[in-house]
Design a protein around this motif. Structure first.
Motif, PDB file in Angstrom:
ATOM      1  N   PRO A  21       8.788 -21.990 -32.948  1.00 31.70           N
ATOM      2  CA  PRO A  21       9.861 -20.995 -32.968  1.00 31.70           C
ATOM      3  C   PRO A  21       9.786 -19.803 -32.219  1.00 31.70           C
ATOM      4  O   PRO A  21      10.778 -19.336 -31.772  1.00 31.70           O
ATOM      5  CB  PRO A  21       9.674 -20.766 -34.636  1.00 31.70           C
ATOM      6  N   ASN A  22       8.484 -19.384 -32.064  1.00 34.53           N
ATOM      7  CA  ASN A  22       8.216 -18.338 -30.975  1.00 34.53           C
ATOM      8  C   ASN A  22       8.410 -18.700 -29.543  1.00 34.53           C
ATOM      9  O   ASN A  22       8.524 -17.490 -28.868  1.00 34.53           O
ATOM     10  CB  ASN A  22       6.676 -17.630 -31.028  1.00 34.53           C
ATOM     11  N   LEU A  27      10.606 -16.381 -24.307  1.00 40.86           N
ATOM     12  CA  LEU A  27      11.504 -16.727 -23.151  1.00 40.86           C
ATOM     13  C   LEU A  27      12.348 -15.645 -22.966  1.00 40.86           C
ATOM     14  O   LEU A  27      12.540 -15.022 -21.594  1.00 40.86           O
ATOM     15  CB  LEU A  27      12.458 -18.012 -23.280  1.00 40.86           C
ATOM     16  N   VAL A  28      12.813 -14.955 -23.837  1.00 41.93           N
ATOM     17  CA  VAL A  28      13.786 -13.660 -23.798  1.00 41.93           C
ATOM     18  C   VAL A  28      12.921 -12.709 -23.249  1.00 41.93           C
ATOM     19  O   VAL A  28      13.449 -11.796 -22.332  1.00 41.93           O
ATOM     20  CB  VAL A  28      14.319 -13.195 -25.241  1.00 41.93           C
ATOM     21  N   PRO A  33      12.522  -8.306 -18.608  1.00 45.11           N
ATOM     22  CA  PRO A  33      11.207  -7.585 -18.556  1.00 45.11           C
ATOM     23  C   PRO A  33      11.504  -6.092 -18.846  1.00 45.11           C
ATOM     24  O   PRO A  33      10.449  -5.346 -19.373  1.00 45.11           O
ATOM     25  CB  PRO A  33      10.539  -7.603 -17.135  1.00 45.11           C
ATOM     26  N   ARG A  34      12.786  -5.681 -18.686  1.00 44.56           N
ATOM     27  CA  ARG A  34      12.846  -4.293 -19.120  1.00 44.56           C
ATOM     28  C   ARG A  34      14.292  -4.413 -19.996  1.00 44.56           C
ATOM     29  O   ARG A  34      15.209  -4.231 -19.481  1.00 44.56           O
ATOM     30  CB  ARG A  34      13.507  -3.305 -17.839  1.00 44.56           C
ATOM     31  N   MET A  35      13.966  -4.543 -21.274  1.00 45.73           N
ATOM     32  CA  MET A  35      15.293  -4.552 -22.288  1.00 45.73           C
ATOM     33  C   MET A  35      15.550  -3.408 -22.630  1.00 45.73           C
ATOM     34  O   MET A  35      16.555  -3.399 -23.706  1.00 45.73           O
ATOM     35  CB  MET A  35      14.707  -5.520 -23.347  1.00 45.73           C
ATOM     36  N   SER A  36      15.159  -2.237 -22.473  1.00 50.24           N
ATOM     37  CA  SER A  36      15.711  -1.026 -23.115  1.00 50.24           C
ATOM     38  C   SER A  36      17.003  -0.712 -22.749  1.00 50.24           C
ATOM     39  O   SER A  36      17.471   0.352 -23.413  1.00 50.24           O
ATOM     40  CB  SER A  36      14.581  -0.029 -22.765  1.00 50.24           C
ATOM     41  N   LEU A 102      19.419 -14.455 -29.530  1.00 54.07           N
ATOM     42  CA  LEU A 102      18.370 -13.551 -28.875  1.00 54.07           C
ATOM     43  C   LEU A 102      18.984 -13.449 -27.527  1.00 54.07           C
ATOM     44  O   LEU A 102      19.013 -12.262 -27.029  1.00 54.07           O
ATOM     45  CB  LEU A 102      17.092 -13.992 -28.892  1.00 54.07           C
ATOM     46  N   ASN A 103      19.191 -14.457 -26.797  1.00 59.63           N
ATOM     47  CA  ASN A 103      19.670 -14.143 -25.530  1.00 59.63           C
ATOM     48  C   ASN A 103      21.250 -13.524 -25.301  1.00 59.63           C
ATOM     49  O   ASN A 103      21.023 -12.720 -24.319  1.00 59.63           O
ATOM     50  CB  ASN A 103      19.914 -15.748 -24.636  1.00 59.63           C
ATOM     51  N   LEU A 104      22.018 -13.976 -26.175  1.00 59.58           N
ATOM     52  CA  LEU A 104      23.203 -13.377 -26.158  1.00 59.58           C
ATOM     53  C   LEU A 104      23.024 -11.546 -26.431  1.00 59.58           C
ATOM     54  O   LEU A 104      23.504 -10.955 -25.750  1.00 59.58           O
ATOM     55  CB  LEU A 104      24.179 -13.930 -27.101  1.00 59.58           C
ATOM     56  N   PHE A 105      22.168 -11.470 -27.289  1.00 58.97           N
ATOM     57  CA  PHE A 105      21.938  -9.986 -27.793  1.00 58.97           C
ATOM     58  C   PHE A 105      21.052  -9.357 -26.526  1.00 58.97           C
ATOM     59  O   PHE A 105      21.506  -7.964 -26.215  1.00 58.97           O
ATOM     60  CB  PHE A 105      21.281 -10.101 -29.068  1.00 58.97           C
ATOM     61  N   PHE A 106      20.013  -9.702 -26.275  1.00 63.14           N
ATOM     62  CA  PHE A 106      18.992  -8.974 -25.535  1.00 63.14           C
ATOM     63  C   PHE A 106      19.335  -9.097 -23.829  1.00 63.14           C
ATOM     64  O   PHE A 106      19.072  -8.293 -23.383  1.00 63.14           O
ATOM     65  CB  PHE A 106      17.833  -9.385 -26.024  1.00 63.14           C
TER      66      PHE A 106
END
Length: 179
Positions: A21-22, A27-28, A33-36, A102-106
């Protein structure tokens, strides 16, 4: 209690079930690399946990889900025969949807689509827990923190989505008019 003791005697396949599951969060993390950027949004809810807490929460939930899926797999005799099709098939679908969330959100910062997927995911997790309960009660119970986490995530997604709609037409506080 037997399930708790079985953690120490986990078959080698258990490691795969716990780690699989991880792949989504990994992948996200690799894709962003810079999700802030999204987390620095001034319109995020004041109760929104820090980015590291969000990612740590998801990763912890994924480890717990993986262990729960291992318990179901083990209790149904292992392998990948017909008895596992529904319980693990439904789990695989909800796991894929959670990776999409996760991909849609982050990554995509598409909070409205993330919210829709979270609502679908909520139903899938409830269905998975109901199907798992007769097979392994602990596995079903281990999905409860996931449902709580989805509730927190959905409320954050809703707030970010709502605040992104027509920001110039957001209701303003009503005060004394001095015209």
């Amino acid at each position: 209690m037997d399930d708790l003791v079985s953690v120490r005697r986990m078959q080698p396949q258990g490691t795969i079930f716990v780690a699989l599951p991880n792949l989504g969060p990994i992948l996200v993390w690799l894709l962003t690399p810079r999700m802030s950027g999204w987390h620095d949004n001034p319109k995020k809810p004041p109760w929104c946990p820090p980015h590291k807490v969000l990612m740590t929460g998801w990763i912890t939930i994924y480890f717990v889900m993986g262990y729960a899926s291992y318990l179901v797999w083990k209790d149904l005799g292992g392998g990948f025969g017909r008895p596992l099709a529904l319980p693990l098939g439904l789990y695989a679908v909800q796991l894929a949807i959670s990776w999409i969330v996760l991909n849609l959100f982050f990554v995509a910062h598409s909070h409205g689509l993330a919210l829709l997927h979270l609502l679908l995911l909520y139903g899938l997790v409830v269905s998975t827990a109901l199907i798992w309960h007769p097979i392994n009660k602990l596995a079903a119970i281990l999905l409860l923190p996931y449902l709580a986490w989805l509730t927190v995530t959905a409320s954050i997604a809703y707030r970010l989505w709502r605040d992104s709609l027509c920001t110039s037409q957001q209701p303003q506080p009503v005060g004394d008019k001095s015209d």
